[in-house]
Design a protein around this motif. Structure first.
Motif, PDB file in Angstrom:
ATOM      1  N   MET A   1       0.854  -1.170   0.000  1.00 14.20           N
ATOM      2  CA  MET A   1       0.000   0.000   0.000  1.00 14.20           C
ATOM      3  C   MET A   1       0.902   1.235   0.000  1.00 14.20           C
ATOM      4  SD  MET A   1      -2.825   1.096   2.795  1.00 14.20           S
ATOM      5  CE  MET A   1      -3.881  -0.207   2.286  1.00 14.20           C
ATOM      6  N   ARG A   2       0.620   2.143  -0.866  1.00 16.57           N
ATOM      7  CA  ARG A   2       1.418   3.361  -0.947  1.00 16.57           C
ATOM      8  C   ARG A   2       0.726   4.479  -0.184  1.00 16.57           C
ATOM      9  NH1 ARG A   2       4.578   4.013  -6.521  1.00 16.57           N
ATOM     10  NH2 ARG A   2       5.886   2.236  -6.142  1.00 16.57           N
ATOM     11  N   THR A   3       1.467   5.105   0.686  1.00 16.73           N
ATOM     12  CA  THR A   3       0.952   6.221   1.460  1.00 16.73           C
ATOM     13  C   THR A   3       1.660   7.486   0.998  1.00 16.73           C
ATOM     14  OG1 THR A   3       0.654   4.755   3.349  1.00 16.73           O
ATOM     15  CG2 THR A   3       0.639   7.106   3.800  1.00 16.73           C
ATOM     16  N   ARG A   4       0.869   8.504   0.701  1.00 14.58           N
ATOM     17  CA  ARG A   4       1.465   9.783   0.307  1.00 14.58           C
ATOM     18  C   ARG A   4       2.088  10.446   1.534  1.00 14.58           C
ATOM     19  NH1 ARG A   4      -3.786  10.612  -2.141  1.00 14.58           N
ATOM     20  NH2 ARG A   4      -4.038  12.186  -0.552  1.00 14.58           N
ATOM     21  N   LEU A   5       3.062  11.295   1.306  1.00 17.10           N
ATOM     22  CA  LEU A   5       3.795  11.946   2.384  1.00 17.10           C
ATOM     23  C   LEU A   5       2.870  12.704   3.333  1.00 17.10           C
ATOM     24  CD1 LEU A   5       6.485  12.595   3.699  1.00 17.10           C
ATOM     25  CD2 LEU A   5       6.717  14.516   2.124  1.00 17.10           C
ATOM     26  N   GLY A   6       1.915  13.457   2.805  1.00 17.59           N
ATOM     27  CA  GLY A   6       0.995  14.221   3.643  1.00 17.59           C
ATOM     28  C   GLY A   6       0.147  13.325   4.528  1.00 17.59           C
ATOM     29  N   ILE A   7      -0.276  12.173   3.992  1.00 15.95           N
ATOM     30  CA  ILE A   7      -1.071  11.215   4.757  1.00 15.95           C
ATOM     31  C   ILE A   7      -0.201  10.594   5.844  1.00 15.95           C
ATOM     32  CG2 ILE A   7      -2.395   9.075   4.623  1.00 15.95           C
ATOM     33  CD1 ILE A   7      -3.805  11.316   3.161  1.00 15.95           C
ATOM     34  N   CYS A   8       1.012  10.224   5.495  1.00 13.65           N
ATOM     35  CA  CYS A   8       1.942   9.616   6.462  1.00 13.65           C
ATOM     36  C   CYS A   8       2.163  10.538   7.655  1.00 13.65           C
ATOM     37  CB  CYS A   8       3.263   9.295   5.775  1.00 13.65           C
ATOM     38  SG  CYS A   8       4.535   8.654   6.881  1.00 13.65           S
ATOM     39  N   ARG A   9       2.335  11.793   7.399  1.00 14.09           N
ATOM     40  CA  ARG A   9       2.593  12.753   8.476  1.00 14.09           C
ATOM     41  C   ARG A   9       1.404  12.899   9.426  1.00 14.09           C
ATOM     42  NH1 ARG A   9       5.603  17.461   5.001  1.00 14.09           N
ATOM     43  NH2 ARG A   9       7.638  16.458   4.952  1.00 14.09           N
ATOM     44  N   ARG A  10       0.177  12.730   8.902  1.00 14.13           N
ATOM     45  CA  ARG A  10      -1.023  12.896   9.723  1.00 14.13           C
ATOM     46  C   ARG A  10      -1.399  11.646  10.513  1.00 14.13           C
ATOM     47  NH1 ARG A  10      -3.401  15.867   5.022  1.00 14.13           N
ATOM     48  NH2 ARG A  10      -4.142  13.823   4.403  1.00 14.13           N
ATOM     49  N   LYS A  11      -0.974  10.485  10.050  1.00 14.21           N
ATOM     50  CA  LYS A  11      -1.371   9.235  10.691  1.00 14.21           C
ATOM     51  C   LYS A  11      -0.520   8.957  11.929  1.00 14.21           C
ATOM     52  CE  LYS A  11      -3.499   6.538   7.106  1.00 14.21           C
ATOM     53  NZ  LYS A  11      -3.641   5.154   6.650  1.00 14.21           N
ATOM     54  N   ALA A  12      -1.148   8.237  12.864  1.00 17.09           N
ATOM     55  CA  ALA A  12      -0.411   7.782  14.050  1.00 17.09           C
ATOM     56  C   ALA A  12       0.621   6.753  13.602  1.00 17.09           C
ATOM     57  CB  ALA A  12      -1.367   7.167  15.051  1.00 17.09           C
ATOM     58  N   ARG A  13       1.765   6.745  14.269  1.00 21.07           N
ATOM     59  CA  ARG A  13       2.837   5.811  13.929  1.00 21.07           C
ATOM     60  C   ARG A  13       3.076   4.864  15.093  1.00 21.07           C
ATOM     61  NH1 ARG A  13       7.178   9.976  11.200  1.00 21.07           N
ATOM     62  NH2 ARG A  13       5.786  10.638   9.535  1.00 21.07           N
ATOM     63  N   TYR A  14       3.307   3.613  14.750  1.00 16.18           N
ATOM     64  CA  TYR A  14       3.596   2.583  15.736  1.00 16.18           C
ATOM     65  C   TYR A  14       4.921   1.943  15.358  1.00 16.18           C
ATOM     66  CZ  TYR A  14      -1.289   3.468  16.520  1.00 16.18           C
ATOM     67  OH  TYR A  14      -2.483   4.092  16.760  1.00 16.18           O
ATOM     68  N   SER A  15       5.781   1.742  16.337  1.00 20.44           N
ATOM     69  CA  SER A  15       7.133   1.261  16.041  1.00 20.44           C
ATOM     70  C   SER A  15       7.170  -0.201  15.624  1.00 20.44           C
ATOM     71  CB  SER A  15       8.047   1.479  17.243  1.00 20.44           C
ATOM     72  OG  SER A  15       7.520   0.813  18.369  1.00 20.44           O
ATOM     73  N   ASN A  16       6.166  -0.997  16.044  1.00 17.39           N
ATOM     74  CA  ASN A  16       6.138  -2.396  15.623  1.00 17.39           C
ATOM     75  C   ASN A  16       4.699  -2.860  15.423  1.00 17.39           C
ATOM     76  OD1 ASN A  16       5.105  -3.238  18.218  1.00 17.39           O
ATOM     77  ND2 ASN A  16       7.188  -2.969  18.981  1.00 17.39           N
ATOM     78  N   GLU A  17       4.544  -3.992  14.779  1.00 12.56           N
ATOM     79  CA  GLU A  17       3.218  -4.489  14.427  1.00 12.56           C
ATOM     80  C   GLU A  17       2.415  -4.877  15.669  1.00 12.56           C
ATOM     81  OE1 GLU A  17       1.206  -7.337  11.067  1.00 12.56           O
ATOM     82  OE2 GLU A  17       3.202  -7.845  11.786  1.00 12.56           O
ATOM     83  N   GLU A  18       3.080  -5.412  16.679  1.00  9.41           N
ATOM     84  CA  GLU A  18       2.380  -5.821  17.904  1.00  9.41           C
ATOM     85  C   GLU A  18       1.721  -4.621  18.581  1.00  9.41           C
ATOM     86  OE1 GLU A  18       5.656  -6.746  17.317  1.00  9.41           O
ATOM     87  OE2 GLU A  18       5.039  -8.694  16.529  1.00  9.41           O
ATOM     88  N   GLU A  19       2.415  -3.515  18.622  1.00 10.28           N
ATOM     89  CA  GLU A  19       1.871  -2.296  19.213  1.00 10.28           C
ATOM     90  C   GLU A  19       0.640  -1.823  18.430  1.00 10.28           C
ATOM     91  OE1 GLU A  19       3.339   2.293  20.092  1.00 10.28           O
ATOM     92  OE2 GLU A  19       4.812   0.784  19.475  1.00 10.28           O
ATOM     93  N   ALA A  20       0.722  -1.868  17.120  1.00 10.51           N
ATOM     94  CA  ALA A  20      -0.409  -1.472  16.276  1.00 10.51           C
ATOM     95  C   ALA A  20      -1.586  -2.422  16.460  1.00 10.51           C
ATOM     96  CB  ALA A  20       0.024  -1.431  14.816  1.00 10.51           C
ATOM     97  N   LEU A  21      -1.314  -3.718  16.586  1.00 13.86           N
ATOM     98  CA  LEU A  21      -2.387  -4.697  16.772  1.00 13.86           C
ATOM     99  C   LEU A  21      -3.116  -4.508  18.099  1.00 13.86           C
ATOM    100  CD1 LEU A  21      -0.819  -7.927  15.274  1.00 13.86           C
ATOM    101  CD2 LEU A  21      -2.820  -6.698  14.435  1.00 13.86           C
ATOM    102  N   ARG A  22      -2.418  -4.058  19.124  1.00 11.51           N
ATOM    103  CA  ARG A  22      -3.087  -3.777  20.406  1.00 11.51           C
ATOM    104  C   ARG A  22      -4.119  -2.673  20.239  1.00 11.51           C
ATOM    105  NH1 ARG A  22       2.075  -4.880  22.735  1.00 11.51           N
ATOM    106  NH2 ARG A  22       2.640  -2.683  22.658  1.00 11.51           N
ATOM    107  N   VAL A  23      -3.812  -1.675  19.438  1.00 11.51           N
ATOM    108  CA  VAL A  23      -4.756  -0.591  19.166  1.00 11.51           C
ATOM    109  C   VAL A  23      -5.920  -1.112  18.322  1.00 11.51           C
ATOM    110  CG1 VAL A  23      -5.036   1.652  18.051  1.00 11.51           C
ATOM    111  CG2 VAL A  23      -2.973   1.169  19.361  1.00 11.51           C
ATOM    112  N   VAL A  24      -5.620  -1.952  17.343  1.00 11.16           N
ATOM    113  CA  VAL A  24      -6.640  -2.505  16.454  1.00 11.16           C
ATOM    114  C   VAL A  24      -7.659  -3.319  17.236  1.00 11.16           C
ATOM    115  CG1 VAL A  24      -6.998  -4.175  14.585  1.00 11.16           C
ATOM    116  CG2 VAL A  24      -5.171  -2.503  14.415  1.00 11.16           C
ATOM    117  N   GLU A  25      -7.200  -4.101  18.217  1.00 12.44           N
ATOM    118  CA  GLU A  25      -8.099  -4.938  19.023  1.00 12.44           C
ATOM    119  C   GLU A  25      -9.167  -4.112  19.726  1.00 12.44           C
ATOM    120  OE1 GLU A  25      -6.373  -7.766  21.722  1.00 12.44           O
ATOM    121  OE2 GLU A  25      -4.739  -8.136  20.334  1.00 12.44           O
TER     122      GLU A  25
END
Length: 64
Positions: free
Chosen positions: A1-25
Motif C-alpha cells: 500500500m502506498r501512502t502519500r507523504l501528507g497522509i503519512c505525516r497525519r497518521k499515528a505511527r507505531y514502532s512495531n506491528e504488535e503495538e499497532a495490533l493492540r490498538v486494532v483490538e
C-alpha cells in the motif's frame, strides 16, 4: 500500500506491528496495520478488502 507523504505525516505511527495490533483490538470497527514505505513504521488502515485479517477480527465477525 502506498501512502502519500501528507497522509503519512497525519497518521499515528507505531514502532512495531504488535503495538499497532493492540490498538486494532480495541477499535470498534475493522482496522489493519501496515508498514509504511516512507517512514518504515506501522500505520492503521480501514481498507481490508482482499487483505489478511488478524485472528481476533475474524472471530469478532463470526460472533455477529
Amino acid at each position: 500500500m502506498r501512502t502519500r507523504l501528507g497522509i503519512c505525516r497525519r497518521k499515528a505511527r507505531y514502532s512495531n506491528e504488535e503495538e499497532a495490533l493492540r490498538v486494532v483490538e480495541k477499535a470498534p470497527f475493522p482496522l489493519r496495520p501496515y508498514r509504511c514505505e516512507l517512514c518504515r513504521q506501522f500505520h492503521l488502515t480501514s481498507r481490508t478488502k482482499g487483505m489478511r485479517l488478524p485472528r481476533f477480527e475474524i472471530e469478532r465477525r463470526q460472533a455477529k
